[in-house]
Scaffold this active site. Structure first.
Site, PDB file in Angstrom:
ATOM      1  CG  LEU A  40      22.954   7.247 -14.987  1.00 18.12           C
ATOM      2  CD1 LEU A  40      22.016   6.412 -15.843  1.00 18.12           C
ATOM      3  CD2 LEU A  40      22.314   8.596 -14.667  1.00 18.12           C
ATOM      4  NE  ARG A  41      27.490   1.171 -11.573  1.00 16.44           N
ATOM      5  CZ  ARG A  41      26.817   0.178 -12.114  1.00 16.44           C
ATOM      6  NH1 ARG A  41      25.797  -0.329 -11.474  1.00 16.44           N
ATOM      7  NH2 ARG A  41      27.142  -0.309 -13.271  1.00 16.44           N
ATOM      8  CB  ALA A  42      27.160   9.471  -8.841  1.00 13.66           C
ATOM      9  CB  THR A  48      25.430   5.570  -4.248  1.00 19.12           C
ATOM     10  OG1 THR A  48      25.558   4.380  -4.999  1.00 19.12           O
ATOM     11  CG2 THR A  48      26.117   5.390  -2.923  1.00 19.12           C
TER      12      THR A  48
END
Ligand SMILES: [Zn+2]
Length: 402
Positions: free
Chosen positions: A335-337, A340
């Site tokens: 989910l960091r994709a 960011t």
């Protein structure tokens, strides 16, 4: 506790007083400004006797030849801490450490608490008067300031740092007086600052774990016997590593928002220019710094302005959907994709003086936000890197409109 040098791990801007601009500076494309100044012809300066202070004076960011992706990633992280930090991956001698240290002249200002516990006026706005310590509550009631404006600092975490240096431990001086007291570690000193970790792949596991937990939560607690303390640790993490010297655990790599694969300069003209600049700087660093000082001040002001405009930058649903499609087609799970990708796109928009994210912003930051997100190990990453770049370029072209 604030404003004082905490340890030798802390780097201070060595330029002294910054030139202050009188007139308000209009927002323009920060990238355009940097590309123009960076690519400008450079006249070698006259050699002068020097006192050997070159290491203490950072090489000007704008004098770094090429490496535009690395520069963009670092600036986006300055503008929007929510991008989640930057990882620079590349062989020795590609300017990674020089680039990070050169950021000291571009750092924006933040409000910094005057109190040991880090109380800020905005804590009252969000959590009421009980959200700050009794001392600050009294000051707040009497209209006294709880914070001051202060330049963001670059704090370096040395490779040989022990866990106790990083999180803080018992203060030996206090023990002599038979009192138990904790001293602040590097992570607490890094609050609201940049934290730079060179050779992040070579750090001890317990140090890395505490670093990443503190970065993720924005605070951490230390317990030593009967004493415990909680510290703010809201820092922008910048890591660099040479993959020849060892890999990085996949879960660590995932924690970094933006990723840059820093390659050596390939074009011989660029290499020649880089060599000349470094040679000139070694001979006379002050004059090289002076050459770039006006534009450095301009870029610093633009970073500050972009930071101030950032909260107003919106992400239209249509653009967000395009970004999510790209992530789905790349089959990225973290989910960091998207966090960011979208936060970097907002920073890019603010750097360009706009208040709405466009597909062009996504295109500009997608490689930084999405590369090296799928595979498990560095060796694999590198074997597949070229293939992934080509696929990413192709999908950006077909998924995001021009
Ligand atoms: Zn307080």
């Amino acid at each position: 506790m604030t404003g004082e040098p905490q340890s030798e791990a802390e780097l201070h801007p060595s330029m002294g007083e910054e030139p202050k601009s009188e007139a308000p500076i209009p927002v323009r494309s920060l990238r355009e400004l940097i590309d123009r100044v960076t690519g400008r012809g450079f006249q070698p300066v006259q050699p002068v006797e020097e006192s050997g202070l070159a290491e203490l004076l950072p090489f000007p960011f704008l004098a770094l030849v090429g490496q535009s992706e690395m520069k963009l990633a670092l600036l986006l992280a300055l503008i929007n801490p929510a991008v989640g930090g930057v990882l620079l991956v590349g062989p020795r001698g590609t300017g990674k450490t020089t680039a990070v240290r050169s950021l000291v002249d571009l750092l924006p200002e933040v409000t910094r608490s005057l109190c040991y516990y880090g109380c800020l006026p905005e804590d009252v706005e969000t959590g009421g008067i009980d959200a700050i310590c009794p001392d600050c509550a009294r000051k707040y009631a009497q209209g006294e300031p709880l914070a001051k404006m202060d330049r963001v600092r670059l704090v370096e975490l040395p490779l040989n740092a022990r866990l106790e240096d990083v999180v803080g431990g018992l203060d030996e001086r206090a023990v002599v007086h038979q009192r138990m007291r904790l001293k602040r570690g590097i992570l607490a000193q890094a609050d609201r600052n940049l934290l730079y970790v060179d050779e992040v792949n070579l750090l001890e596991d317990d140090v890395v774990d505490s670093l990443l937990d503190a970065a993720a939560q924005g605070s951490y607690t230390v317990r030593r016997g009967p004493v415990s303390a909680t510290y703010w640790s809201r820092f922008v993490l910048i890591g660099s590593m040479n993959p020849e010297e060892g890999g990085l655990r996949p879960q660590i790599q995932d924690r970094f928002g933006l990723r840059v694969v820093v390659r050596p300069l390939e074009e011989s003209g660029e290499r020649m220019e880089a060599y000349r600049r470094v040679q000139t700087y070694r001979t006379n660093p002050r004059q090289v710094i002076a050459t770039y000082a006006p534009e450095t001040a301009l870029v610093q002001a633009e970073v500050q302005l972009a930071r101030e405009n950032l909260p107003k930058v919106t992400l239209p649903d249509k653009v967000a959907t395009q970004g999510l499609n790209l992530i789905a087609r790349l089959r990225i799970e973290s989910l960091r994709a998207e966090i960011t990708l979208f936060e970097a796109a907002r920073a890019h928009s603010a750097a360009d003086g706009r208040l709405e994210v466009t597909p062009g912003d996504l295109r500009a930051v997608a490689p930084l936000a999405l590369r090296l997100r799928r595979s498990g190990f560095m060796q694999e990453y590198f074997a597949r890197h070229s293939e992934e770049e080509a696929e990413l370029d192709g999908l950006i072209n077909t998924t995001l409109p021009n």
